[in-house]
Scaffold this active site. Structure first.
Site, PDB file in Angstrom:
ATOM      1  N   ASP A   8       1.004  -1.342  -0.054  1.00  0.00           N
ATOM      2  CA  ASP A   8      -0.017   0.109   0.047  1.00  0.00           C
ATOM      3  C   ASP A   8       1.027   1.051   0.006  1.00  0.00           C
ATOM      4  OD1 ASP A   8       0.817   0.332   2.747  1.00  0.00           O
ATOM      5  OD2 ASP A   8      -1.273   0.233   3.328  1.00  0.00           O
ATOM      6  N   CYS A  65       2.892  -3.451   3.955  1.00  0.00           N
ATOM      7  CA  CYS A  65       2.059  -2.329   4.357  1.00  0.00           C
ATOM      8  C   CYS A  65       2.693  -1.453   5.331  1.00  0.00           C
ATOM      9  CB  CYS A  65       0.492  -2.692   4.706  1.00  0.00           C
ATOM     10  SG  CYS A  65       0.268  -3.486   6.178  1.00  0.00           S
ATOM     11  N   THR A  67       2.445  -2.087   8.794  1.00  0.00           N
ATOM     12  CA  THR A  67       2.884  -2.981  10.019  1.00  0.00           C
ATOM     13  C   THR A  67       2.967  -4.373   9.383  1.00  0.00           C
ATOM     14  OG1 THR A  67       0.862  -3.499  10.178  1.00  0.00           O
ATOM     15  CG2 THR A  67       1.754  -1.786  11.647  1.00  0.00           C
ATOM     16  N   VAL A  69       0.576  -6.206   9.039  1.00  0.00           N
ATOM     17  CA  VAL A  69      -0.680  -6.838   9.556  1.00  0.00           C
ATOM     18  C   VAL A  69      -1.716  -6.830   8.778  1.00  0.00           C
ATOM     19  CG1 VAL A  69      -2.248  -6.901  11.589  1.00  0.00           C
ATOM     20  CG2 VAL A  69       0.323  -6.633  11.945  1.00  0.00           C
ATOM     21  N   GLY A  70      -2.300  -5.746   8.311  1.00  0.00           N
ATOM     22  CA  GLY A  70      -3.635  -5.270   7.645  1.00  0.00           C
ATOM     23  C   GLY A  70      -3.626  -6.218   6.525  1.00  0.00           C
ATOM     24  N   HIS A  98       7.396 -24.690   9.346  1.00  0.00           N
ATOM     25  CA  HIS A  98       6.284 -25.092  10.360  1.00  0.00           C
ATOM     26  C   HIS A  98       4.884 -25.004   9.680  1.00  0.00           C
ATOM     27  CE1 HIS A  98       8.630 -25.276  14.305  1.00  0.00           C
ATOM     28  NE2 HIS A  98       9.401 -25.937  13.089  1.00  0.00           N
ATOM     29  N   HIS A 133       3.890 -31.011  11.133  1.00  0.00           N
ATOM     30  CA  HIS A 133       3.511 -29.709  10.644  1.00  0.00           C
ATOM     31  C   HIS A 133       2.380 -29.899   9.535  1.00  0.00           C
ATOM     32  CE1 HIS A 133       6.523 -28.416  13.127  1.00  0.00           C
ATOM     33  NE2 HIS A 133       7.422 -29.084  12.638  1.00  0.00           N
ATOM     34  N   ARG A 136      -0.713 -30.096  11.005  1.00  0.00           N
ATOM     35  CA  ARG A 136      -1.473 -29.074  11.446  1.00  0.00           C
ATOM     36  C   ARG A 136      -1.740 -27.829  10.489  1.00  0.00           C
ATOM     37  NH1 ARG A 136       3.608 -29.086  15.587  1.00  0.00           N
ATOM     38  NH2 ARG A 136       2.693 -30.637  17.154  1.00  0.00           N
TER      39      ARG A 136
HETATM   40  C1  RB5 Z   1      -1.901   2.861   6.368  1.00  0.00           C
HETATM   41  O1  RB5 Z   1      -1.922   3.930   7.119  1.00  0.00           O
HETATM   42  C2  RB5 Z   1      -1.737   1.513   7.485  1.00  0.00           C
HETATM   43  O2  RB5 Z   1      -2.801   1.436   8.148  1.00  0.00           O
HETATM   44  C3  RB5 Z   1      -1.338   0.193   6.671  1.00  0.00           C
HETATM   45  O3  RB5 Z   1      -0.251   0.563   5.869  1.00  0.00           O
HETATM   46  C4  RB5 Z   1      -1.099  -0.934   7.560  1.00  0.00           C
HETATM   47  O4  RB5 Z   1      -0.364  -0.540   8.739  1.00  0.00           O
HETATM   48  C5  RB5 Z   1      -2.334  -1.526   7.967  1.00  0.00           C
HETATM   49  O5  RB5 Z   1      -2.501  -2.667   8.634  1.00  0.00           O
END
Ligand code: RB5
Length: 149
Positions: A8, A65, A67, A69-70, A98, A133, A136
């Protein structure tokens, strides 16, 4: 290897660095991510690469992105995707050994360029260990089946 990458707006520069790094190592990289801030959500990029990897079009995917995570959560909504967020190489190795992760994700606001490269190297050098593994990982697929209509 054939690799799908996406990012992103938070990860444009890091995407360019790791894409070049992978290409210089001889891999084929298709880029489905942002090259400027087009206001497109990380959810769209995660889903796009998730669909392509789950369809078997690529050996694995790379998602970046802020983090990691998203964009990994979005990809993990696609059946068949196992995306793991890694901030260092040990986790990157283990998500392959794993979890047989088929997408590796990390955050441009979390890791620098050299750590990102070491994450990719660790993941690509690792092999799924199978055995217990595999059982799982099959259980993860069972969860998908349980909740799919
Ligand atoms: C964008 O600002 C940020 O929310 C996105 O890049 C990401 O970190 C979401 O998990």
């Amino acid at each position: 290897m054939k690799i799908a990458i996406a990012n992103d707006h938070a990860a444009i520069e890091l995407k360019q660095v790791v894409k070049k790094y992978l290409e210089e190592k001889g891999h084929s990289v298709d880029d489905f991510g942002a090259d400027k801030n087009e206001g497109i959500s990380y959810t769209v990029y995660g889903e796009t690469v998730g669909e392509k990897v789950a369809a078997g079009e690529y050996d694995f995917g790379v998602l970046i992105c802020g983090t990691g995570v998203g964009i990994s959560i979005a990809a993990n909504k696609v059946p068949g995707v196992r995306a793991g967020v890694c901030s260092e190489p040990t986790t990157a190795r283990l998500v392959k050994e794993h979890n047989n992760a088929n997408i590796i994700a990390f955050g441009a606001r979390i890791v620098g360029e050299e750590v990102a490269k070491s994450i990719l190297d660790a993941y690509m050098e690792a092999e799924f260990q199978g055995g217990r593994h595999a059982e799982r990982v099959n259980m993860l697929t069972d969860i998908e089946k349980k909740y799919s209509k």
